[in-house]
Design a protein around this motif. Structure first.
Motif, PDB file in Angstrom:
ATOM      1  N   PHE A 108      78.733  46.555 -58.544  1.00  0.00           N
ATOM      2  CA  PHE A 108      79.550  47.310 -59.275  1.00  0.00           C
ATOM      3  C   PHE A 108      80.844  46.436 -59.568  1.00  0.00           C
ATOM      4  CE2 PHE A 108      83.143  50.225 -60.237  1.00  0.00           C
ATOM      5  CZ  PHE A 108      82.344  50.808 -61.353  1.00  0.00           C
ATOM      6  N   ILE A 109      81.312  45.992 -58.384  1.00  0.00           N
ATOM      7  CA  ILE A 109      82.841  45.456 -58.542  1.00  0.00           C
ATOM      8  C   ILE A 109      82.479  44.128 -59.516  1.00  0.00           C
ATOM      9  CG2 ILE A 109      84.128  44.107 -57.156  1.00  0.00           C
ATOM     10  CD1 ILE A 109      83.834  46.385 -54.859  1.00  0.00           C
ATOM     11  N   LYS A 110      81.255  43.447 -58.997  1.00  0.00           N
ATOM     12  CA  LYS A 110      81.212  42.198 -59.761  1.00  0.00           C
ATOM     13  C   LYS A 110      81.329  42.275 -61.520  1.00  0.00           C
ATOM     14  CE  LYS A 110      78.518  39.128 -58.398  1.00  0.00           C
ATOM     15  NZ  LYS A 110      77.123  38.439 -57.701  1.00  0.00           N
ATOM     16  N   LYS A 111      80.391  43.363 -61.676  1.00  0.00           N
ATOM     17  CA  LYS A 111      80.134  43.751 -62.995  1.00  0.00           C
ATOM     18  C   LYS A 111      81.469  44.282 -63.904  1.00  0.00           C
ATOM     19  CE  LYS A 111      75.266  45.122 -62.725  1.00  0.00           C
ATOM     20  NZ  LYS A 111      74.452  46.296 -62.859  1.00  0.00           N
ATOM     21  N   ALA A 112      82.231  45.244 -63.067  1.00  0.00           N
ATOM     22  CA  ALA A 112      83.380  45.442 -63.536  1.00  0.00           C
ATOM     23  C   ALA A 112      84.311  44.208 -63.705  1.00  0.00           C
ATOM     24  CB  ALA A 112      84.017  46.706 -62.787  1.00  0.00           C
ATOM     25  N   GLN A 113      84.369  43.275 -62.830  1.00  0.00           N
ATOM     26  CA  GLN A 113      85.267  42.276 -63.092  1.00  0.00           C
ATOM     27  C   GLN A 113      84.818  41.360 -64.167  1.00  0.00           C
ATOM     28  OE1 GLN A 113      84.917  40.637 -58.910  1.00  0.00           O
ATOM     29  NE2 GLN A 113      87.270  40.470 -58.816  1.00  0.00           N
ATOM     30  N   ALA A 114      83.672  41.350 -64.333  1.00  0.00           N
ATOM     31  CA  ALA A 114      82.932  40.502 -65.610  1.00  0.00           C
ATOM     32  C   ALA A 114      83.302  41.185 -66.679  1.00  0.00           C
ATOM     33  CB  ALA A 114      81.583  40.613 -65.356  1.00  0.00           C
ATOM     34  N   LEU A 115      83.805  42.454 -66.921  1.00  0.00           N
ATOM     35  CA  LEU A 115      84.458  42.942 -67.989  1.00  0.00           C
ATOM     36  C   LEU A 115      85.742  42.850 -68.021  1.00  0.00           C
ATOM     37  CD1 LEU A 115      82.158  46.336 -67.780  1.00  0.00           C
ATOM     38  CD2 LEU A 115      81.957  44.402 -69.777  1.00  0.00           C
ATOM     39  N   GLY A 116      86.384  42.229 -67.035  1.00  0.00           N
ATOM     40  CA  GLY A 116      87.833  42.151 -67.307  1.00  0.00           C
ATOM     41  C   GLY A 116      88.692  42.982 -66.585  1.00  0.00           C
ATOM     42  N   PHE A 117      88.008  44.066 -65.775  1.00  0.00           N
ATOM     43  CA  PHE A 117      88.859  44.820 -64.963  1.00  0.00           C
ATOM     44  C   PHE A 117      89.377  44.181 -63.798  1.00  0.00           C
ATOM     45  CE2 PHE A 117      85.746  47.791 -67.332  1.00  0.00           C
ATOM     46  CZ  PHE A 117      86.853  48.739 -67.670  1.00  0.00           C
ATOM     47  N   SER A 118      90.686  44.630 -63.492  1.00  0.00           N
ATOM     48  CA  SER A 118      91.388  43.942 -62.255  1.00  0.00           C
ATOM     49  C   SER A 118      90.733  44.797 -61.068  1.00  0.00           C
ATOM     50  CB  SER A 118      92.787  44.231 -62.258  1.00  0.00           C
ATOM     51  OG  SER A 118      93.095  45.534 -62.261  1.00  0.00           O
ATOM     52  N   LEU A 119      90.813  44.317 -59.682  1.00  0.00           N
ATOM     53  CA  LEU A 119      90.415  44.769 -58.509  1.00  0.00           C
ATOM     54  C   LEU A 119      91.368  46.280 -58.597  1.00  0.00           C
ATOM     55  CD1 LEU A 119      89.995  41.994 -56.152  1.00  0.00           C
ATOM     56  CD2 LEU A 119      88.351  43.111 -57.335  1.00  0.00           C
ATOM     57  N   GLU A 120      92.546  46.369 -58.887  1.00  0.00           N
ATOM     58  CA  GLU A 120      93.286  47.429 -58.856  1.00  0.00           C
ATOM     59  C   GLU A 120      92.508  48.657 -59.740  1.00  0.00           C
ATOM     60  OE1 GLU A 120      97.677  49.202 -60.142  1.00  0.00           O
ATOM     61  OE2 GLU A 120      97.575  47.030 -59.559  1.00  0.00           O
ATOM     62  N   ASP A 121      92.238  47.982 -60.927  1.00  0.00           N
ATOM     63  CA  ASP A 121      91.410  49.222 -61.888  1.00  0.00           C
ATOM     64  C   ASP A 121      90.004  49.509 -61.261  1.00  0.00           C
ATOM     65  OD1 ASP A 121      93.205  48.557 -63.917  1.00  0.00           O
ATOM     66  OD2 ASP A 121      92.125  47.057 -64.699  1.00  0.00           O
ATOM     67  N   ILE A 122      89.371  48.523 -60.654  1.00  0.00           N
ATOM     68  CA  ILE A 122      88.322  49.002 -59.804  1.00  0.00           C
ATOM     69  C   ILE A 122      88.470  49.799 -58.820  1.00  0.00           C
ATOM     70  CG2 ILE A 122      86.155  48.016 -58.489  1.00  0.00           C
ATOM     71  CD1 ILE A 122      86.741  45.578 -60.381  1.00  0.00           C
ATOM     72  N   GLY A 123      89.419  49.642 -58.006  1.00  0.00           N
ATOM     73  CA  GLY A 123      89.627  50.867 -56.729  1.00  0.00           C
ATOM     74  C   GLY A 123      90.059  51.994 -57.311  1.00  0.00           C
TER      75      GLY A 123
END
Length: 140
Positions: free
Chosen positions: A54-69
């Motif tokens: 999920f984290i990898k997919k969210a990063q691929a969409l341009g979300f930062s790790l802070e956003d993902i958190g």
């Protein structure tokens, strides 16, 4: 002491294609969790693989790790974070639009310099590096 079972960090890395160092970093940010066994190894629950994917997919969409958190926090609180994700995505789209406008304006400035400089036949004075660049006022 209870025996802790789960996936070791190397197994999570292998299944997700994410480096061990990155997994440790994700854990330091609270994105994933592990438990320490008696041997001091980290053990991850099987669902950690899905979380890392999920984290990898969210990063691929341009979300930062802070956003993902933040998304994962909403999820852990028992809520479905899709509305929150849509809000983050809209913010990201607006940021990109602003960046695109800035880049288009910058490109236009560079094109003006190119066209002006094409007709410039000045020669460097002693100490000049390039009179074209030195003729630029301030910063671009």
């Amino acid at each position: 002491m209870a025996i802790i079972t789960g996936l070791k960090i190397g197994e999570v890395a292998k299944q997700t294609g994410v480096a061990v160092g990155a997994l440790r970093y994700y854990e330091s940010l609270g994105l994933i969790q592990s438990e320490r066994g008696e041997n001091s190894y980290r053990y991850y629950a099987p669902e950690t693989v899905q979380q890392v994917q999920f984290i990898k997919k969210a990063q691929a969409l341009g979300f930062s790790l802070e956003d993902i958190g933040e998304v994962l926090t909403v999820h852990r609180q028992g809520d479905v974070p899709c509305e929150f994700v849509q809000s983050l995505l809209q913010d990201k789209i607006q940021q990109l639009e602003a960046q695109i406008q800035e880049m288009v304006a910058f490109k236009s400035s560079l094109e003006q310099y190119r066209d002006t400089w094409a007709a410039d036949h000045s020669h460097p004075q002693p100490g000049d590096i390039c009179p074209l660049i030195e003729s630029v006022e301030g910063t671009i």
